[in-house]
Design an enzyme around this catalytic site. Structure first.
Site, PDB file in Angstrom:
ATOM      1  N   GLY A 156      -9.302  -7.288  -1.695  1.00  0.00           N
ATOM      2  CA  GLY A 156      -8.337  -6.203  -1.840  1.00  0.00           C
ATOM      3  C   GLY A 156      -8.721  -5.276  -2.960  1.00  0.00           C
ATOM      4  O   GLY A 156      -9.831  -5.339  -3.503  1.00  0.00           O
ATOM      5  N   GLY A 159      -9.024  -7.451  -6.310  1.00  0.00           N
ATOM      6  CA  GLY A 159      -9.731  -8.727  -6.355  1.00  0.00           C
ATOM      7  C   GLY A 159      -9.868  -9.363  -4.994  1.00  0.00           C
ATOM      8  O   GLY A 159      -9.647  -8.735  -3.960  1.00  0.00           O
ATOM      9  N   LYS A 175      -5.183 -15.770  -4.526  1.00  0.00           N
ATOM     10  CA  LYS A 175      -5.564 -14.379  -4.769  1.00  0.00           C
ATOM     11  C   LYS A 175      -5.886 -14.203  -6.247  1.00  0.00           C
ATOM     12  O   LYS A 175      -5.077 -14.526  -7.104  1.00  0.00           O
ATOM     13  CB  LYS A 175      -4.451 -13.421  -4.347  1.00  0.00           C
ATOM     14  CG  LYS A 175      -4.895 -11.984  -4.571  1.00  0.00           C
ATOM     15  CD  LYS A 175      -4.011 -10.852  -4.099  1.00  0.00           C
ATOM     16  CE  LYS A 175      -2.656 -10.996  -3.709  1.00  0.00           C
ATOM     17  NZ  LYS A 175      -2.003  -9.735  -3.339  1.00  0.00           N
ATOM     18  N   ASP A 272       2.745  -0.801   1.945  1.00  0.00           N
ATOM     19  CA  ASP A 272       1.325  -0.985   2.228  1.00  0.00           C
ATOM     20  C   ASP A 272       1.135  -1.863   3.461  1.00  0.00           C
ATOM     21  O   ASP A 272       0.263  -2.742   3.488  1.00  0.00           O
ATOM     22  CB  ASP A 272       0.618  -1.602   1.017  1.00  0.00           C
ATOM     23  CG  ASP A 272      -0.908  -1.428   1.100  1.00  0.00           C
ATOM     24  OD1 ASP A 272      -1.362  -0.499   1.795  1.00  0.00           O
ATOM     25  OD2 ASP A 272      -1.626  -2.218   0.464  1.00  0.00           O
TER      26      ASP A 272
END
Length: 446
Positions: A156, A159, A175, A272
């Site tokens: 992303g 990261g 993540k 998003d």
């Protein structure tokens, strides 16, 4: 107040017999004109008959007073006892019902959280960030094999996402966020805050987080089939996604969005939504992820939200004027729906300096019944009812309208998709199997 009234009445009753007893005395002492001699008067004063009558009258009065007093005391005692029993009963009953409701509530919470906490058998919790468990950094290092590239699931803006295996073979996704800037830190805080308050079958589950120097980690449940983007545009080119499976994914995504828009308080705008943020589990159930850019209605009304999003999914009014509403998410959902139909990316390069929008390219053909079948993803071409294909195309066209007021609410989109998804996949469509002359099996709806 009632007891005070009772005592006033009691006082009145006690006074009344004394007044009655005094009445003969008053009548005797009153001046009466009669020819009575002094001798007869003196005799009457000392007459035994008159003396006995007076004593009997006083005795009778005292008896009445005693009876009234006994009755009054008995009544008062009975009333107080009744009220005391009623108070004890009501208090005991309400305490029991309250205890029962608390137990039921705790039981429900326990059932809801049981699957969640069973995942922490091998996680070393070193603290809490709000209500979210803080996981030991060394354990994440070991679980990801020191963040090896071979364990990368996706990448992303801030990261990578790694596959990790904990000590009891529990697979999770980690993540890793590089928070050297304020934006990265803000996204981390935002996602932790929102996901810690969210629990829905179509929203990714947050398991914990970790803070190590300037790096932040968020631990999620692992979604075995990756993202919708990988399934559609990766090596398999959508071959694992049948028509009905694609409709199921669209329905799941719509349910997740409806929860954010209609059932969260304050409502949440994802901001998003895209195919890479729609994750698929082992059964291709879809869940929305990546809430770093999400905002609530209350926050976005402050007009200090930085323009963010992904090209191709951003609604025109937000891109041009900065106007952000739940209809911005509906636009992005329409783009995802077109991806599912056409198998194309939202923005495709035609030349080094030239790009083409899928929405602009597809719009004229989506409303033409004769051209629509020709632009469908080859992986699903001729596998669906033409009527259903036209219905889905019509929903997508409405969602990507340039004018926000022309777009439907996500609830309306949800109800439009439910009849197109088979019952066994969470919709209401009854599907029978038809065998064409070539021997292949195609779905036919009833």
């Amino acid at each position: 107040m009632k007891l005070l009234l009772f005592f006033v009445l009691l006082f009145y009753c006690l006074r009344k017999p004394i007044g009655v007893g005094a009445t003969p005395v008053a009548s005797v002492s009153s001046p009466v004109v009669s020819p009575v001699s002094p001798i007869s008067t003196s005799m009457a004063a000392f007459s035994p008959g008159i003396q006995v009558g007076t004593e009997e009258s006083h005795t009778h009065t005292h008896k009445k007073m005693l009876i009234v007093l006994v009755v009054a005391c008995t009544t008062l005692a009975a009333t107080i006892l009744s009220l005391l029993c009623l108070w004890i009963y009501r208090r005991k009953f309400s305490h029991k019902s309250h205890g029962k409701s608390v137990l039921n509530s705790d039981a429900e919470k326990g059932l809801a959280l049981a699957p969640f906490f069973t995942k922490f058998n091998s996680i070393k919790v070193v603290g809490k960030k709000g209500s979210v468990p803080m996981i030991d950094y060394k354990q994440l290092e070991k679980a990801t094999d020191y963040f090896r590239d071979s364990n990368v699931l996706g990448e992303g803006g801030f990261g990578c996402v790694y596959k990790a295996q904990l000590d009891d073979n529990l697979n999770v996704a980690v993540k890793k966020l590089n928070c050297e800037t304020e934006d990265g830190e803000r996204e981390f805080e935002n996602e932790i805050d929102l996901l810690s308050k969210t629990q829905h079958p179509n929203i990714i589950s947050l398991l914990g987080c970790c803070i190590h120097c300037k790096t932040r980690f968020i631990v999620y449940e692992l979604m075995q089939n990756g993202s919708l983007e990988i399934q559609l545009h990766g090596p398999s080119r959508g071959s694992a996604l049948t028509w009905h499976r694609r409709m199921k994914i669209a329905l799941d995504a719509a349910r997740g969005l409806e929860y954010l828009h209609e059932h969260c308080n304050p409502s949440v705008i994802h901001r998003d939504l895209k195919s890479s943020n729609i994750l698929l589990d082992s059964n291709f159930n879809a869940k929305l992820s990546d809430f770093g850019l999400a905002v609530t209605d209350a926050a976005q009304n402050k007009n200090n939200i930085k323009l963010s999003g992904t090209l191709g999914y951003v609604a025109p009014e937000y891109l041009l004027d900065g106007k952000l509403t739940d209809k911005s998410d509906v636009y992005a959902f329409g783009v995802v729906l077109l991806e599912l139909l056409l198998g194309r990316r939202p923005v495709e390069k035609l030349a080094p300096a030239q790009c083409q929008s899928m929405v602009t390219w597809a719009m004229p053909q989506l409303t033409d019944r004769s051209k629509l079948p020709n632009i469908v993803d080859p992986a699903i071409k001729d596998t669906m009812d033409l009527k259903h294909l036209c219905q889905v195309a019509a929903v997508a066209v409405l969602c990507v309208q340039p004018e926000p007021s022309y777009r439907p609410l996500i609830t309306d989109v949800l109800h439009s998709l439910i009849p197109l998804v088979p019952v066994e996949l969470g919709g209401t469509l009854r599907v029978a199997q038809a065998t064409p002359p070539d021997g292949s099996i195609l779905p036919s709806s009833h």
